[in-house]
Scaffold this motif. Structure first.
Motif, PDB file in Angstrom:
ATOM      1  N   ASP A   1      -4.855   8.806   1.064  1.00  0.00           N
ATOM      2  CA  ASP A   1      -5.614   8.197   2.405  1.00  0.00           C
ATOM      3  C   ASP A   1      -5.664   7.413   3.218  1.00  0.00           C
ATOM      4  O   ASP A   1      -6.608   7.323   3.992  1.00  0.00           O
ATOM      5  CB  ASP A   1      -7.011   9.364   2.616  1.00  0.00           C
ATOM      6  N   LEU A   2      -5.276   5.905   2.278  1.00  0.00           N
ATOM      7  CA  LEU A   2      -5.627   5.178   2.983  1.00  0.00           C
ATOM      8  C   LEU A   2      -3.795   4.512   3.286  1.00  0.00           C
ATOM      9  O   LEU A   2      -3.001   4.068   2.865  1.00  0.00           O
ATOM     10  CB  LEU A   2      -6.074   3.350   2.471  1.00  0.00           C
TER      11      LEU A   2
ATOM     12  N   GLU B   1     -13.734   3.859   0.137  1.00  0.00           N
ATOM     13  CA  GLU B   1     -13.068   4.687   1.350  1.00  0.00           C
ATOM     14  C   GLU B   1     -14.027   5.177   2.896  1.00  0.00           C
ATOM     15  O   GLU B   1     -13.481   4.931   3.894  1.00  0.00           O
ATOM     16  CB  GLU B   1     -12.566   6.060   0.459  1.00  0.00           C
ATOM     17  N   SER B   2     -14.929   5.490   2.031  1.00  0.00           N
ATOM     18  CA  SER B   2     -15.708   6.258   3.808  1.00  0.00           C
ATOM     19  C   SER B   2     -16.692   4.796   4.260  1.00  0.00           C
ATOM     20  O   SER B   2     -16.506   4.852   5.735  1.00  0.00           O
ATOM     21  CB  SER B   2     -16.859   6.633   2.492  1.00  0.00           C
TER      22      SER B   2
ATOM     23  N   GLN C   1     -13.596   4.289   6.740  1.00  0.00           N
ATOM     24  CA  GLN C   1     -13.139   5.149   7.654  1.00  0.00           C
ATOM     25  C   GLN C   1     -13.971   5.167   8.818  1.00  0.00           C
ATOM     26  O   GLN C   1     -13.583   5.211  10.002  1.00  0.00           O
ATOM     27  CB  GLN C   1     -13.211   6.779   6.715  1.00  0.00           C
TER      28      GLN C   1
ATOM     29  N   LYS D   1       0.725   4.160  -2.704  1.00  0.00           N
ATOM     30  CA  LYS D   1       0.644   5.837  -2.200  1.00  0.00           C
ATOM     31  C   LYS D   1       1.799   6.307  -2.561  1.00  0.00           C
ATOM     32  O   LYS D   1       1.980   7.635  -3.377  1.00  0.00           O
ATOM     33  CB  LYS D   1       0.523   5.727  -0.844  1.00  0.00           C
TER      34      LYS D   1
ATOM     35  N   ASN E   1     -20.396   9.021   1.666  1.00  0.00           N
ATOM     36  CA  ASN E   1     -20.894   8.042   2.692  1.00  0.00           C
ATOM     37  C   ASN E   1     -22.074   7.754   1.785  1.00  0.00           C
ATOM     38  O   ASN E   1     -22.886   6.739   0.917  1.00  0.00           O
ATOM     39  CB  ASN E   1     -20.844   7.028   3.802  1.00  0.00           C
TER      40      ASN E   1
ATOM     41  N   LEU F   1      -7.396   1.189  -4.507  1.00  0.00           N
ATOM     42  CA  LEU F   1      -6.486   1.306  -3.905  1.00  0.00           C
ATOM     43  C   LEU F   1      -5.922   2.554  -4.301  1.00  0.00           C
ATOM     44  O   LEU F   1      -5.180   3.418  -3.257  1.00  0.00           O
ATOM     45  CB  LEU F   1      -6.140  -0.141  -3.659  1.00  0.00           C
TER      46      LEU F   1
ATOM     47  N   GLN G   1       0.574  -1.096   0.110  1.00  0.00           N
ATOM     48  CA  GLN G   1      -0.431   0.034   0.495  1.00  0.00           C
ATOM     49  C   GLN G   1       0.459   1.364   0.120  1.00  0.00           C
ATOM     50  O   GLN G   1       0.351   2.261  -0.578  1.00  0.00           O
ATOM     51  CB  GLN G   1      -0.996   0.264   1.156  1.00  0.00           C
TER      52      GLN G   1
ATOM     53  N   SER H   1      -7.215   5.967  -4.158  1.00  0.00           N
ATOM     54  CA  SER H   1      -7.644   6.339  -3.124  1.00  0.00           C
ATOM     55  C   SER H   1      -5.852   6.416  -2.160  1.00  0.00           C
ATOM     56  O   SER H   1      -6.224   6.003  -1.151  1.00  0.00           O
ATOM     57  CB  SER H   1      -8.269   6.116  -2.404  1.00  0.00           C
TER      58      SER H   1
ATOM     59  N   GLY I   1     -15.300   4.841  -5.479  1.00  0.00           N
ATOM     60  CA  GLY I   1     -13.600   4.744  -4.976  1.00  0.00           C
ATOM     61  C   GLY I   1     -13.975   5.705  -3.668  1.00  0.00           C
ATOM     62  O   GLY I   1     -13.206   4.520  -2.394  1.00  0.00           O
ATOM     63  N   ASN I   2     -15.140   7.015  -3.404  1.00  0.00           N
ATOM     64  CA  ASN I   2     -15.470   7.233  -1.846  1.00  0.00           C
ATOM     65  C   ASN I   2     -16.194   6.395  -1.583  1.00  0.00           C
ATOM     66  O   ASN I   2     -16.227   6.769  -0.044  1.00  0.00           O
ATOM     67  CB  ASN I   2     -16.027   8.886  -2.882  1.00  0.00           C
TER      68      ASN I   2
END
Length: 847
Positions: A239-240, A189-190, A193, A106, A583, A233, A102, A236, A185-186
């Motif tokens: 942020d992950l 990701e949400s 989170q 990034k 979300n 992945l 990951q 995003s 993806g949003n």
């Protein structure tokens, strides 16, 4: 050197011959042997000519064998000079960890974004500045952004009219358009989170996310979910982050919330002000330096002498081994011996002298024995505490069957190890001592609480199951344990080499403080106690926990504190609401476009307002404390307070009285019932003759025969014949004194004088009166001066109960049995890790 001259140079031929004769030699080494100059050795062009000439001399192939001259034999390793294999050796595939993978994603995304920015800047600059060439623009961009954009790229982008745009994406067109990928993806990701905010990170793994994507895109049969997940992945990745999930007990996750900690800090600050530990300066609560030394935290830890299982923390050292030989592992000393150590620090940075609790098989105090070697290894600890000058304090020792802390041992430790540190302690402002503790054994012993309060010691527990965040000593034990295990393994290795037996428990202080082992004469140089409890280290952990000085640090910058919607009005709540909104909108978009967005739809947990009683000294508050069967319920009843407050003592006495009421009520009911049975049984006995079954049962009940109600007539008759003519056993009597006692218990309000604290104060006053006649003239004068000072002070700074506190006058039939007068409010059979349930089956243990 020109090409023609190089071929004729004898040094050139000598270097080529060296490489042909010994293929293990490098070109620079061969050139050095052939006496080439340093500049010539660094000439890469000359390198290539020598290498090509050597390959040509070998017929275009490497030699099939190695010729080693005797002059160079000593420089060739027998381990590496092995003949080449006929087939190419298959290399082992090295996989990245999930965290590394990951991180690579990034880094690639960051590089991609920076390259986009550089291309946009370069094309805009080239289009707007006609006086600059593409080469100059490329150099300017590289100088400013550190990224080189080719000249032709700049020129082609401007020519095509793509000024200030991102580079074209490579590869074929995907199944989904960019907008759809963005929304998926949003949503994902949400989802990740929110799961993290709710303390459910373990649910988010690669396989589970892949299954969720499969359910979400089930109508899109041509979708490769694994590749889609990797793409998401990568998109995003900033942020992950990936990695192993830290295991944490569910109760710790549920209790370590922002709201609970904020409530505790509010009450902690309020109590420090009321008790004189702090004062207000310019609207801020400030703890004076002299009072920081009177606020301390203690906690226990288990010291295991087992080198085979102890972990010192950090990344383990790499050990090189040969794959062709057996790997026997590292020899360690295995032992089941374990010792409990309890220590801590003050908010001023002073370390509390350690107390060691050893295990013993002795059945009585007279038979307990400890080796004198313990005193050799244990050293004194310097500190001022409640004295006028700094002095040295010895370590203390205790023993019990399991070598752990229980109610008795904690009380002995508190009275004999902590109390002597503050000889000036009194229950007046400026002289009090605040002791922060966890919810371990013995903290709620009424005898200890009453004696501590009478001497000016206030015991203050933290939020249950939050020691990793709120307990200073818990932070200090990290570096301490690391060095302790290092010392243990260091000495264990020496003892194994010399064939000595395993370590005995009495040498535990050697690993704590360092010293010389008498058996091996090896010196343990580093003191684990100084590593974990040095003054600067102590001040650092107190600052990290935020209790003294009052910074409330865990509320602002601690990763283990769980947040909930509505727990505060701050930026973090705004961020949580934004995550929830993202979300909701993403899931709605997916549902409207042929996807199943419900698989990613989750809700952030909202703060639940507990039914907390906030009015001190009220009947409802006392009832809530008395009914609390766990530390959690006690916290919800008080919001966090010290265990030596009046409400705790009154609630304890209330529970004791309710037990007495229950016992007296049952006794009265039994006596009244047995009187009626006695009258009927005597009438049947006087009548005589043949008795029916129900009549026999009346007689058997009068004689208090066990299990008479289930007997058949033949059994009841046989039992009657057995007891005929014998006197019936007494069933007790209900006297006027019993009636008056029950009446007093149900109608007399409970005051602080009726509690364990009040009884202890009464005893102390009686002892003072008795001791006056044995005092010297100087001692009487000193007592007289103290009395004069007390006349100018308020006797009791804590407000008295605002309403009369009464026990429940009508207890239930299943009321708890009668406890003793000093019954614990919460039976304490807890381990070091704070077992939350502390009252099994609502039974109250007697001291």
């Amino acid at each position: 050197m020109s090409r023609s001259n190089a071929d004729d140079d004898p040094r050139f031929k000598k270097a080529v011959r060296k490489i042909v004769d010994n293929i293990t030699i490098s070109v620079p080494e061969a050139m050095k042997i052939a006496n080439f100059t340093t500049d010539e050795i660094n000439n890469l062009s000359l390198h290539q000519r020598i290498r090509r000439a050597a390959a040509k001399a070998c017929g275009g192939q490497k030699p099939s064998s190695i010729s080693v001259h005797p002059s160079t034999m000593s420089s060739v390793s027998t381990l590496t000079a092995t003949p080449p294999l006929e087939t190419k050796h298959k290399r082992k595939n090295v996989r990245h960890t999930s965290a590394a993978t990951q991180q690579i994603r990034k880094n690639k995304l960051v590089d991609k974004e920076e390259k986009k920015r550089a291309v946009k800047y370069a094309t805009s600059l080239y289009a707007n500045r006609k006086d600059l060439s593409a080469r100059v623009v490329s150099e300017i961009v590289e100088q400013k952004l550190g990224i080189r954009v080719p000249q032709r790229t700049i020129q082609s982008y401007v020519k095509e009219g793509r000024v200030g745009t991102s580079p074209k994406k490579k590869g074929p067109q995907g199944v989904f358009d960019d907008q759809t990928v963005l929304k998926i993806g949003n949503a994902m990701e949400s989802y990740i989170q929110i799961k993290q905010l709710n303390g459910e990170s373990s649910d988010v793994t690669f396989k589970k996310l892949q299954n969720l994507l499969k359910q979400c895109t089930i109508k899109k049969r041509d979708c490769n979910c694994e590749w889609l997940l990797k793409r998401l992945l990568a998109v995003s990745g900033v942020d992950l982050k990936a990695g192993r999930s830290n295991n944490a007990e569910q109760r710790r996750i549920m209790w370590t919330t922002y709201y609970n900690l904020k409530s505790w800090f509010d009450n902690w600050e309020s109590d420090l002000l009321k008790l004189g530990f702090a004062k207000k300066e310019e609207g801020k609560t400030v703890i004076p330096k002299d009072q920081l030394a009177r606020i301390l935290n203690v906690d226990e830890t288990c010291l295991v002498m087992d080198g085979s299982s102890s972990q010192r923390g950090g990344r383990p050292a790499v050990v090189f081994t040969s794959g062709s030989l057996p790997d026997l592992g590292k020899a360690t000393i295995k032992s089941s011996a374990a010792t409990t150590m309890i220590t801590g620090s003050t908010a001023a940075g002073e370390a509390i002298p350690p107390h060691f609790q050893f295990a013993t098989a002795a059945k009585s105090d007279e038979m307990e024995r400890i080796r004198a070697d313990v005193d050799r290894f244990a050293v004194n600890v310097k500190g001022k505490f409640g004295c006028a000058e700094e002095r040295e304090w010895p370590c203390t020792i205790g023993m019990n069957e399991k070598g752990g802390m229980d109610e008795k041992e904690f009380m002995d430790y508190f009275l004999h190890s902590l109390v002597p540190l503050y000889p000036d302690a009194e229950d007046i402002p400026g002289k009090r001592v605040m002791v922060k503790v966890d919810s371990g054994p013995g903290r709620l012993n009424p005898e200890l609480l009453s004696r501590a309060r009478n001497m000016g010691f206030y015991i203050y527990p933290g939020v249950p199951n939050t020691t990793a965040v709120t307990q200073e000593t818990d932070q200090s034990y990290g570096p301490f344990k690391t060095q302790f295990v290092t010392n243990l393994k260091e000495l264990s290795d020496i003892r194994i080499q010399k064939g000595l037996p395993s370590l005995a428990p009495h040498v535990v202080p050697l690993f704590v403080f360092g010293g010389i082992d008498p058996d091996t004469r090896h010196e343990v140089k580093t003191s684990a106690f100084e590593v974990g409890f040095a003054p600067l280290q102590n001040i650092r952990v107190w600052s990290k926990c935020g209790a003294a000085p009052i910074t409330r640090a865990p509320l602002h910058n601690h990763d283990q504190v769980r947040r909930e919607l509505g727990d505060a009005d701050d930026k973090f709540n705004l961020m949580m609401r934004h995550i929830q909104s993202t979300n909701d909108l993403s899931a709605h978009f997916l549902n409207e476009n042929g996807f199943d967005g419900s698989v990613f739809k989750v809700q952030i947990k909202e703060k639940k307002e507990p039914s907390r009683i906030t009015v001190p000294h009220g009947q409802e508050r006392i009832d809530a404390i008395a009914k609390a069967s766990t530390h959690g319920k006690l916290f919800h009843a008080t919001g966090g307070t010290h265990l030596t407050c009046d409400d705790i003592f009154i609630a304890t006495e209330k529970k004791v009285r309710e037990g007495k009421i229950s016992e007296l009520t049952k006794k009265r009911e039994k006596v009244m019932q047995m009187r009626s049975v006695e009258t009927g049984a005597k009438e049947l006995l006087q009548k005589g003759g043949t008795y029916k079954l129900h009549e026999l049962k009346v007689i058997l009940k009068y004689y208090q025969v066990q299990r008479y109600s289930s007997m058949k007539r033949s059994e009841a008759l046989a039992k009657f014949e057995e007891i005929r003519g014998t006197p019936a056993p007494a069933y007790g009597n209900w006297t006027d004194a019993d009636e008056r006692e029950l009446l007093d218990l149900t109608t007399k309000p409970i005051s602080i004088g009726d509690t364990a604290l009040g009884r202890h104060r009464t005893v102390k006053k009686m002892e003072l009166h008795a001791a006056i006649h044995t005092m010297s003239k100087e001692e009487r004068e000193e007592l007289r001066n103290k009395l004069n000072v007390a006349e100018e002070m308020e006797v009791d700074e804590v407000a008295a109960p605002t309403v009369p506190i009464l026990p429940n006058a009508n207890p239930n039939d299943d009321q708890i049995p009668l406890p003793s007068a000093d019954t614990q409010l919460f039976p304490d059979e807890m381990s070091d890790d704070e077992v939350d349930t502390i009252a099994d089956n609502n039974n109250v243990q007697a001291m």
